[in-house]
Design an enzyme around this catalytic site. Sequence first.
Site, PDB file in Angstrom:
ATOM      1  CB  SER A 212      -0.963  -0.039   1.190  1.00  0.00           C
ATOM      2  OG  SER A 212      -1.942   0.948   1.056  1.00  0.00           O
ATOM      3  CG  ASP A 279     -16.329 -20.081  -7.316  1.00  0.00           C
ATOM      4  OD1 ASP A 279     -15.158 -20.274  -7.693  1.00  0.00           O
ATOM      5  OD2 ASP A 279     -16.834 -20.667  -6.341  1.00  0.00           O
ATOM      6  CG  ASP A 286     -11.817 -21.746  -5.504  1.00  0.00           C
ATOM      7  OD1 ASP A 286     -12.577 -20.986  -6.141  1.00  0.00           O
ATOM      8  OD2 ASP A 286     -10.583 -21.647  -5.549  1.00  0.00           O
ATOM      9  CB  VAL A 288     -11.258 -17.937  -4.924  1.00  0.00           C
ATOM     10  CG1 VAL A 288     -10.221 -16.895  -5.320  1.00  0.00           C
ATOM     11  CG2 VAL A 288     -11.136 -18.306  -3.456  1.00  0.00           C
ATOM     12  CG  ASP A 438      -6.443  -3.492  -3.363  1.00  0.00           C
ATOM     13  OD1 ASP A 438      -7.230  -2.654  -2.874  1.00  0.00           O
ATOM     14  OD2 ASP A 438      -5.219  -3.487  -3.137  1.00  0.00           O
ATOM     15  CG  HIS A 484      -5.463  -2.376   0.186  1.00  0.00           C
ATOM     16  ND1 HIS A 484      -4.685  -2.162  -0.927  1.00  0.00           N
ATOM     17  CD2 HIS A 484      -5.024  -1.512   1.123  1.00  0.00           C
ATOM     18  CE1 HIS A 484      -3.825  -1.194  -0.669  1.00  0.00           C
ATOM     19  NE2 HIS A 484      -4.012  -0.789   0.559  1.00  0.00           N
TER      20      HIS A 484
HETATM   21 CA   LIG Z   1     -12.909 -20.163  -8.493  1.00  0.00          CA
END
Ligand SMILES: [Ca+2]
Length: 573
Positions: A212, A279, A286, A288, A438, A484
């Site tokens: 940062s 996803d 997952d 993410v 972020d 972030h």
């Molecule tokens: Ca994924």
Amino acid sequence: MGMFSSTALMAIGIVSIGATAYPSLDDVCTTAKVQAALPAEGLFPGVGFDSASVTANSITNSSISSAAFFPDGIIDFCNIAVIYSHIGRNDSVTLAYWLPAPSAFQNRFLTTGGGGYAINSGITASGPRPASLAGGTLYGAVSGATDGGFGSFSTNFDRVFNAAGNGTSNYEALFMFGYQAIHELTVFGQEITKNFYSMGDQRLYSYYQGCSEGGREGWNQIQRFGDQFDGAITGAPAFRFSHQQVQHLWQNVVVKQAGYTPTTCELARITRAMIDACDHLDGKVDGVIARSDLCKLTFEYNTTIGLSYSCDAALPSMLSGGHPAESGTVTAEAATIAARSDGGIKDDEGRQVYFSYQPAAGSYADATTSLDPATGQEVFAVNSFGSEFVTRFLQFKNTNNFDSFANGGTDTRTLCKPRTPNFRNAGGKILHFHGEADDSIPIASSVRCHDSVCTIMYPEASYNDSSSSLSEWYKIFVVPGAAHCSINAGQLNGPFPQTNLAVMIQWVEKGVEPVTLNATHLAGSHIGDNAQICAWPLRPQWSGNATAPSCVYDQAGIDLFTYSLDAFPLPVY
Ligand SMILES: [Ca+2]
Ligand SMILES: *[C@@H]1O[C@H](CO)[C@@H](O)[C@H](O)[C@H]1NC(C)=O
Ligand SMILES: *[C@@H]1O[C@H](CO)[C@@H](O)[C@H](O)[C@H]1NC(C)=O
Ligand SMILES: *[C@@H]1O[C@H](CO)[C@@H](O)[C@H](O)[C@H]1NC(C)=O
Ligand SMILES: *[C@@H]1O[C@H](CO)[C@@H](O)[C@H](O)[C@H]1NC(C)=O
Ligand SMILES: *[C@@H]1O[C@H](CO)[C@@H](O)[C@H](O)[C@H]1NC(C)=O
Ligand SMILES: *[C@@H]1O[C@H](CO)[C@@H](O)[C@H](O)[C@H]1NC(C)=O
Ligand SMILES: *[C@@H]1O[C@H](CO)[C@@H](O)[C@H](O)[C@H]1NC(C)=O
């Protein structure tokens, strides 16, 4: 410097003698020995060290844990502080260094960076939020932090810039914050280290680590002082300060123009829907989004209209303004606000001013409301990063609040100067990383810097070829799902690169080039597991049941991180 006995001096150079031959931490951690290690008078003209200000105390068995940027461990070190001043300025700058025991010292020095308007991340030794300094101590490095001359290690730069009143800006403090204090921390610390351990002709490896504001500080050192670090780790740098801080106001503008203030719960529901929808696009379900570029291509914001949401009441915290218990269904207004927010800041003629966050990066943190104590309801609130930048640094007022909107930034000064041949020629390595989710500094800001260095330093080569030449000394990694400078509470199964300094040490000292970036699952259902992160411009794609992704070249995906900032007549590097 005559610090240790001659037997001990030899032992420091010859590891095989064994630990018992080293002086103990208590032997060396004395005020007198630190005073004797201060830079010789005249070595750094223009500064004076206050020898009487030196403090030294040994800290042993300090248990450090739960840090994002270094693993858990137990450290012993000599905790020292010294004050210096610039002749003629009447200032007073405190430096803190943690010096490993002679037996643990590995000829390394680490400069640490800060965050927000803090030039460093404090000097707390133990507990759940240890200072960045601990990350160097773990690897046998002397680690340093500065207070910038702002008054204390917990006094941030923004508190001193206009402290004397409206219109009276402290430019000495500005330059200290900009680059000077971190540079001085480094060169003074390198000298103290060489003297303290009587290194003679031995090589001292120097590193930088920060995220940062700390990422910005690192980049600035790389650009100005090419031979200062052997390796610099820069996370999510807060560079292009004027663009970066003003873009924090964009979601506020969108909300104001819509005439509708969505609640925290409603916006969080939209983010949830995006994660559910996107996803799988990376090939692995997952929770993410490792391919936010594909999400940007395909997600239809209006599909969230009518989704129901329900949240418990939350008290105000560091991360949120708090809200009452609430439930409802996502409105068309909120869906449009989310879509416009994710388009990034534009001027009145629709021209792009700056980058946007990626889809599902947080839950629209810049639009965070506050809780009205009178009614108990959520109300519109101006983002404090944005408003403080405008009032303190554009209007020169000693306040961080404004209640009317300025029209975006017109200052094109940039702190990603793409020409860094001195750093490259001195053999320096850069490890730059940024969380894909972020929600404070857009990932595209880091990609822009990388691409600018490519095109300026390798103007004849194709994008792929220049990236490849650049990666011999500067690599950038996009961390899937990460927030972030931290893991992401909304995408807990993403990995985080916790061992960056170890990776950098291997690269610099052993020539082990990080083709992928070592990372660890710090939360979620695979906690403790290792993961590898693809190097930009390659993007992750999972197939079948593979645990590791393939790193693929996808021009359409890359292009979604690349912007034409057509609001500006000049190039924005
Ligand atoms: Ca994924
Ligand atoms: C550190 O702690 C361990 C156990 O907690 C103890 O055995 C050891 O003596 C301690 N070391 C020092 C230097 O205090
Ligand atoms: C120097 O600083 C000290 C303490 O901050 C203050 O008391 C003194 O008046 C200052 N002197 C000058 C010449 O500004
Ligand atoms: C400085 O400016 C702010 C914002 O305009 C105002 O609230 C404050 O009263 C001013 N302070 C002084 C000392 O003039
Ligand atoms: C979403 O719906 C709103 C009205 O509810 C409409 O104005 C807008 O054009 C729609 N957006 C898209 C991308 O279809
Ligand atoms: C770019 O480089 C990667 C390897 O780094 C390669 O797989 C890919 O085919 C290249 N793409 C283009 C368009 O040259
Ligand atoms: C890579 O990370 C794993 C944990 O995920 C750790 O055990 C290992 O030491 C790291 N490698 C390096 C080079 O730091
Ligand atoms: C993935 O693993 C599951 C369970 O082990 C198996 O049933 C499935 O066929 C595998 N899928 C692929 C595409 O290999």
